[in-house]
Design a protein around this motif. Sequence first.
Motif, PDB file in Angstrom:
ATOM      1  N   VAL A   7       0.728  -1.169   0.027  1.00  0.00           N
ATOM      2  CA  VAL A   7      -0.043  -0.009   0.017  1.00  0.00           C
ATOM      3  C   VAL A   7       0.885   1.169   0.102  1.00  0.00           C
ATOM      4  O   VAL A   7       0.774   2.252  -0.745  1.00  0.00           O
ATOM      5  CB  VAL A   7      -0.912   0.015   1.320  1.00  0.00           C
ATOM      6  CG1 VAL A   7      -1.519   1.485   1.453  1.00  0.00           C
ATOM      7  CG2 VAL A   7      -2.046  -1.068   0.986  1.00  0.00           C
ATOM      8  N   MET A   8       1.940   1.256   0.924  1.00  0.00           N
ATOM      9  CA  MET A   8       2.660   2.520   0.996  1.00  0.00           C
ATOM     10  C   MET A   8       3.594   2.787  -0.417  1.00  0.00           C
ATOM     11  O   MET A   8       3.626   3.815  -0.769  1.00  0.00           O
ATOM     12  CB  MET A   8       3.655   2.287   2.067  1.00  0.00           C
ATOM     13  CG  MET A   8       3.009   2.233   3.344  1.00  0.00           C
ATOM     14  SD  MET A   8       4.101   2.640   5.126  1.00  0.00           S
ATOM     15  CE  MET A   8       4.576   0.975   5.004  1.00  0.00           C
ATOM     16  N   PHE A   9       4.152   1.580  -0.850  1.00  0.00           N
ATOM     17  CA  PHE A   9       4.953   1.713  -1.995  1.00  0.00           C
ATOM     18  C   PHE A   9       4.096   2.139  -3.173  1.00  0.00           C
ATOM     19  O   PHE A   9       4.627   2.926  -3.888  1.00  0.00           O
ATOM     20  CB  PHE A   9       5.671   0.520  -2.356  1.00  0.00           C
ATOM     21  CG  PHE A   9       6.476   0.432  -3.325  1.00  0.00           C
ATOM     22  CD1 PHE A   9       7.830   1.152  -3.322  1.00  0.00           C
ATOM     23  CD2 PHE A   9       6.147   0.056  -4.609  1.00  0.00           C
ATOM     24  CE1 PHE A   9       8.695   1.093  -4.267  1.00  0.00           C
ATOM     25  CE2 PHE A   9       7.061   0.419  -5.697  1.00  0.00           C
ATOM     26  CZ  PHE A   9       8.293   0.543  -5.644  1.00  0.00           C
ATOM     27  N   TYR A  10       2.901   1.560  -3.362  1.00  0.00           N
ATOM     28  CA  TYR A  10       1.855   1.910  -4.443  1.00  0.00           C
ATOM     29  C   TYR A  10       1.692   3.547  -4.368  1.00  0.00           C
ATOM     30  O   TYR A  10       1.681   3.943  -5.331  1.00  0.00           O
ATOM     31  CB  TYR A  10       0.897   1.075  -4.177  1.00  0.00           C
ATOM     32  CG  TYR A  10      -0.206   1.276  -5.461  1.00  0.00           C
ATOM     33  CD1 TYR A  10       0.114   0.521  -6.719  1.00  0.00           C
ATOM     34  CD2 TYR A  10      -1.320   1.988  -5.250  1.00  0.00           C
ATOM     35  CE1 TYR A  10      -0.876   0.803  -7.794  1.00  0.00           C
ATOM     36  CE2 TYR A  10      -2.307   2.144  -6.400  1.00  0.00           C
ATOM     37  CZ  TYR A  10      -1.948   1.723  -7.579  1.00  0.00           C
ATOM     38  OH  TYR A  10      -2.838   1.689  -8.688  1.00  0.00           O
ATOM     39  N   GLY A  17       3.891   6.781  -6.904  1.00  0.00           N
ATOM     40  CA  GLY A  17       3.214   7.501  -7.983  1.00  0.00           C
ATOM     41  C   GLY A  17       2.263   6.412  -8.684  1.00  0.00           C
ATOM     42  O   GLY A  17       1.801   7.041  -9.651  1.00  0.00           O
ATOM     43  N   ALA A  18       2.274   5.292  -8.489  1.00  0.00           N
ATOM     44  CA  ALA A  18       1.460   4.088  -9.160  1.00  0.00           C
ATOM     45  C   ALA A  18      -0.186   4.476  -9.101  1.00  0.00           C
ATOM     46  O   ALA A  18      -1.108   3.964  -9.601  1.00  0.00           O
ATOM     47  CB  ALA A  18       1.757   2.939  -8.762  1.00  0.00           C
ATOM     48  N   GLY A  19      -0.239   5.132  -7.912  1.00  0.00           N
ATOM     49  CA  GLY A  19      -1.752   5.710  -7.521  1.00  0.00           C
ATOM     50  C   GLY A  19      -1.824   6.647  -6.690  1.00  0.00           C
ATOM     51  O   GLY A  19      -0.970   7.221  -6.225  1.00  0.00           O
ATOM     52  N   GLU A  20      -3.201   7.287  -6.305  1.00  0.00           N
ATOM     53  CA  GLU A  20      -3.281   8.311  -5.499  1.00  0.00           C
ATOM     54  C   GLU A  20      -3.213   7.708  -4.212  1.00  0.00           C
ATOM     55  O   GLU A  20      -3.310   6.716  -3.860  1.00  0.00           O
ATOM     56  CB  GLU A  20      -4.603   9.051  -5.714  1.00  0.00           C
ATOM     57  CG  GLU A  20      -4.864   9.732  -7.146  1.00  0.00           C
ATOM     58  CD  GLU A  20      -6.286  10.211  -7.299  1.00  0.00           C
ATOM     59  OE1 GLU A  20      -6.790  10.165  -6.210  1.00  0.00           O
ATOM     60  OE2 GLU A  20      -6.566  10.651  -8.257  1.00  0.00           O
ATOM     61  N   ASP A  21      -2.659   8.773  -3.133  1.00  0.00           N
ATOM     62  CA  ASP A  21      -2.779   8.390  -1.698  1.00  0.00           C
ATOM     63  C   ASP A  21      -4.179   8.108  -1.359  1.00  0.00           C
ATOM     64  O   ASP A  21      -4.972   8.699  -1.505  1.00  0.00           O
ATOM     65  CB  ASP A  21      -2.343   9.628  -1.046  1.00  0.00           C
ATOM     66  CG  ASP A  21      -0.884   9.707  -1.258  1.00  0.00           C
ATOM     67  OD1 ASP A  21      -0.201   9.014  -1.931  1.00  0.00           O
ATOM     68  OD2 ASP A  21      -0.288  10.706  -0.427  1.00  0.00           O
ATOM     69  N   PRO A  22      -4.311   6.985  -0.848  1.00  0.00           N
ATOM     70  CA  PRO A  22      -5.526   6.767  -0.197  1.00  0.00           C
ATOM     71  C   PRO A  22      -6.026   7.557   1.007  1.00  0.00           C
ATOM     72  O   PRO A  22      -5.241   7.795   1.741  1.00  0.00           O
ATOM     73  CB  PRO A  22      -5.407   5.097   0.242  1.00  0.00           C
ATOM     74  CG  PRO A  22      -4.068   4.932   0.555  1.00  0.00           C
ATOM     75  CD  PRO A  22      -3.319   5.916  -0.573  1.00  0.00           C
ATOM     76  N   THR A  23      -7.195   7.922   1.127  1.00  0.00           N
ATOM     77  CA  THR A  23      -7.800   8.632   2.188  1.00  0.00           C
ATOM     78  C   THR A  23      -7.764   7.679   3.461  1.00  0.00           C
ATOM     79  O   THR A  23      -7.848   6.402   3.317  1.00  0.00           O
ATOM     80  CB  THR A  23      -9.185   9.133   2.200  1.00  0.00           C
ATOM     81  OG1 THR A  23     -10.068   7.909   2.079  1.00  0.00           O
ATOM     82  CG2 THR A  23      -9.208   9.993   0.671  1.00  0.00           C
ATOM     83  N   LEU A  24      -7.943   8.331   4.722  1.00  0.00           N
ATOM     84  CA  LEU A  24      -7.928   7.277   5.931  1.00  0.00           C
ATOM     85  C   LEU A  24      -9.351   6.370   5.791  1.00  0.00           C
ATOM     86  O   LEU A  24      -9.181   5.303   6.200  1.00  0.00           O
ATOM     87  CB  LEU A  24      -8.177   8.202   7.273  1.00  0.00           C
ATOM     88  CG  LEU A  24      -8.312   7.563   8.532  1.00  0.00           C
ATOM     89  CD1 LEU A  24      -7.054   6.693   8.723  1.00  0.00           C
ATOM     90  CD2 LEU A  24      -8.172   8.737   9.542  1.00  0.00           C
ATOM     91  N   ASP A  25     -10.442   7.153   5.392  1.00  0.00           N
ATOM     92  CA  ASP A  25     -11.638   6.082   5.176  1.00  0.00           C
ATOM     93  C   ASP A  25     -11.327   4.910   4.093  1.00  0.00           C
ATOM     94  O   ASP A  25     -11.869   3.705   4.420  1.00  0.00           O
ATOM     95  CB  ASP A  25     -12.758   6.918   4.564  1.00  0.00           C
ATOM     96  CG  ASP A  25     -13.458   7.784   6.010  1.00  0.00           C
ATOM     97  OD1 ASP A  25     -13.242   7.313   7.072  1.00  0.00           O
ATOM     98  OD2 ASP A  25     -14.017   9.038   5.518  1.00  0.00           O
ATOM     99  N   GLU A  26     -10.681   5.054   3.010  1.00  0.00           N
ATOM    100  CA  GLU A  26     -10.272   4.169   2.361  1.00  0.00           C
ATOM    101  C   GLU A  26      -9.521   3.105   2.592  1.00  0.00           C
ATOM    102  O   GLU A  26      -9.515   1.918   2.443  1.00  0.00           O
ATOM    103  CB  GLU A  26      -9.693   4.716   0.936  1.00  0.00           C
ATOM    104  CG  GLU A  26     -10.512   5.574  -0.103  1.00  0.00           C
ATOM    105  CD  GLU A  26      -9.808   6.300  -1.254  1.00  0.00           C
ATOM    106  OE1 GLU A  26     -10.582   6.456  -2.165  1.00  0.00           O
ATOM    107  OE2 GLU A  26      -8.773   6.682  -0.960  1.00  0.00           O
ATOM    108  N   LEU A  27      -8.472   3.650   3.446  1.00  0.00           N
ATOM    109  CA  LEU A  27      -7.384   2.675   4.213  1.00  0.00           C
ATOM    110  C   LEU A  27      -8.471   1.733   5.152  1.00  0.00           C
ATOM    111  O   LEU A  27      -8.197   0.646   5.508  1.00  0.00           O
ATOM    112  CB  LEU A  27      -6.346   3.445   4.864  1.00  0.00           C
ATOM    113  CG  LEU A  27      -5.342   3.979   4.019  1.00  0.00           C
ATOM    114  CD1 LEU A  27      -4.609   4.956   4.695  1.00  0.00           C
ATOM    115  CD2 LEU A  27      -4.635   2.924   3.182  1.00  0.00           C
TER     116      LEU A  27
END
Length: 188
Positions: A158-161, A165-175
């Motif tokens: 999750v952190m590497f992704y 730059g392979a994806g947007e930073d997830p929000t706390l709710d998404e996490l």
Amino acid sequence: MGTTRAELVAETAIALLAERGMRGLTHRAVDAAAGLPPGAASNVARTRAALLELALARLNELEERQFAALGIASVPDRPELATDLLARLLHAQLTQGRRRTLARYELALEATRRPELRSLYDASGRHFREPAVALMAALGSADPQGDGRRLVAYAEGVMFYALAGAGEDPTLDELRRDVAAFLAGLLR
């Protein structure tokens, strides 16, 4: 860590690793970025290997503090508490701890080429694995060792992704949503 100067050198090295990568980390660059006189970083960490080891040791200290602040030491035994704890940890690593996480990945790659750094890096990995195994055991995992290893791999992914730059930073709710689904899959 020892002295204030050593902490300053280590934290400046971490910042340089995050900003410029491994090639941007030199004793001279640390001196300049920290506002130290020429040669000061070399007095603290004589060699490049010593500078890398100092940065890794400081990263471990800072991350242990972050884990303690989030309550990692008290392992929750309820999935909803574990989900929230893990989501907040990942979110913190991607937000206020972003530079530290980037620096850790730089050191991880360098450790693949430097055996002396590799042994230290591997030892520091226990800071992540041991709490993950304890958490999975508290949650009733049939295979806490294996599930703890899978949990660390998931978190690193999750952190590497996000950081690469392979994806947007997830929000706390998404996490929270994703961690809940991942834990549910492990605990089936």
